[in-house]
Scaffold this active site. Sequence first.
Site, PDB file in Angstrom:
ATOM      1  N   SER A  40      38.300  35.592  46.933  1.00 37.04           N
ATOM      2  CA  SER A  40      37.383  36.676  47.312  1.00 37.04           C
ATOM      3  C   SER A  40      36.105  36.179  47.980  1.00 37.04           C
ATOM      4  O   SER A  40      35.713  35.015  47.835  1.00 37.04           O
ATOM      5  CB  SER A  40      37.004  37.500  46.076  1.00 37.04           C
ATOM      6  OG  SER A  40      38.148  37.948  45.405  1.00 37.04           O
TER       7      SER A  40
HETATM    8  C1  LIG Z   1      41.561  38.889  45.592  1.00 35.39           C
HETATM    9  S1  LIG Z   1      42.943  38.039  44.893  1.00 35.39           S
HETATM   10  C2  LIG Z   1      42.362  36.681  43.922  1.00 35.39           C
HETATM   11  C3  LIG Z   1      40.922  36.630  43.494  1.00 35.39           C
HETATM   12  C4  LIG Z   1      40.692  35.565  42.443  1.00 35.39           C
HETATM   13  N1  LIG Z   1      39.911  36.109  41.363  1.00 35.39           N
HETATM   14  C5  LIG Z   1      40.121  34.274  42.975  1.00 35.39           C
HETATM   15  O1  LIG Z   1      39.037  33.868  42.531  1.00 35.39           O
HETATM   16  O2  LIG Z   1      40.774  33.653  43.813  1.00 35.39           O
HETATM   17  C6  LIG Z   1      43.585  39.160  43.653  1.00 35.39           C
HETATM   18  C7  LIG Z   1      44.775  38.664  42.894  1.00 35.39           C
HETATM   19  O3  LIG Z   1      45.259  39.709  42.044  1.00 35.39           O
HETATM   20  C8  LIG Z   1      46.640  39.489  41.851  1.00 35.39           C
HETATM   21  N2  LIG Z   1      47.232  40.701  41.252  1.00 35.39           N
HETATM   22  C9  LIG Z   1      47.553  41.875  41.841  1.00 35.39           C
HETATM   23  N3  LIG Z   1      48.035  42.738  40.930  1.00 35.39           N
HETATM   24  C10 LIG Z   1      47.992  42.110  39.721  1.00 35.39           C
HETATM   25  C11 LIG Z   1      48.341  42.480  38.385  1.00 35.39           C
HETATM   26  N4  LIG Z   1      48.839  43.673  38.108  1.00 35.39           N
HETATM   27  N5  LIG Z   1      48.176  41.567  37.394  1.00 35.39           N
HETATM   28  C12 LIG Z   1      47.669  40.327  37.671  1.00 35.39           C
HETATM   29  N6  LIG Z   1      47.331  39.919  38.914  1.00 35.39           N
HETATM   30  C13 LIG Z   1      47.484  40.801  39.922  1.00 35.39           C
HETATM   31  C14 LIG Z   1      47.133  39.113  43.241  1.00 35.39           C
HETATM   32  O4  LIG Z   1      48.384  38.435  43.213  1.00 35.39           O
HETATM   33  C15 LIG Z   1      45.980  38.225  43.731  1.00 35.39           C
HETATM   34  O5  LIG Z   1      46.214  36.857  43.498  1.00 35.39           O
END
Ligand SMILES: C[S@@+](CC[C@H](N)C(=O)[O-])C[C@H]1O[C@@H](n2cnc3c(N)ncnc32)[C@H](O)[C@@H]1O
Length: 185
Positions: A40
């Site tokens: 992000s």
């Molecule tokens: C914006 S990205 C990663 C941001 C992360 N906090 C970082 O610092 O890199 C959001 C993540 O949420 C994950 N995601 C989406 N739906 C999800 C769910 N139901 N449970 C867990 N992870 C999920 C995606 O695969 C993705 O890797």
Amino acid sequence: MDAVGAAFAAWPREGFLPRRERRRASYDGPLPIGHEQTNSQPRTVSAMLRLLDVRPGQRVLDVGSGSGWTTALLAHLVGRSGLVDGVELEPSLVEFGAANLAATGQPWAGIRAATPGVLGLPDRAPYDRILVSAEPRRLPEELVDQLGDGGRMVIPVAGVMLLVMRKDGETTVTEHGYYRFVPLR
Ligand SMILES: C[S@@+](CC[C@H](N)C(=O)[O-])C[C@H]1O[C@@H](n2cnc3c(N)ncnc32)[C@H](O)[C@@H]1O
């Protein structure tokens, strides 16, 4: 420098990016980490962590741990008397995030694979703080239920950053600006 600033200084973004993206680490925007997911935007992460108001010793859930960066920052904020559970749906990102997190030497934080169809980690709740880095269309009650008394959750819902607070069985929701995120699946 406040606690969030100190966490950013301790764990720079570079260590949580694929090798090919590292030279862009200072860019204040989301960067690809594979599988159409992103690390992000730093300014957004910083705003979310300030709203979350994490204290030493707390239990924190990091939904959508992706690269592991937010999990590492949260681990710094809770310190060794706290606990951080990262949870991630994409299997190869579970591996990538866990390796990046392990390199920070903060064993009170870990990353687990999400069970498809289950949001968060209900078996390990309640949590004092929940950070959600992917966007649902509606506020998921399943995650509100994982907040303990006095708990706070920061979650982008349908383009708006929400702060959800739980106290004495009451839930309060306030709005904190407009943001875009990858979808919560
Ligand atoms: C914006 S990205 C990663 C941001 C992360 N906090 C970082 O610092 O890199 C959001 C993540 O949420 C994950 N995601 C989406 N739906 C999800 C769910 N139901 N449970 C867990 N992870 C999920 C995606 O695969 C993705 O890797």
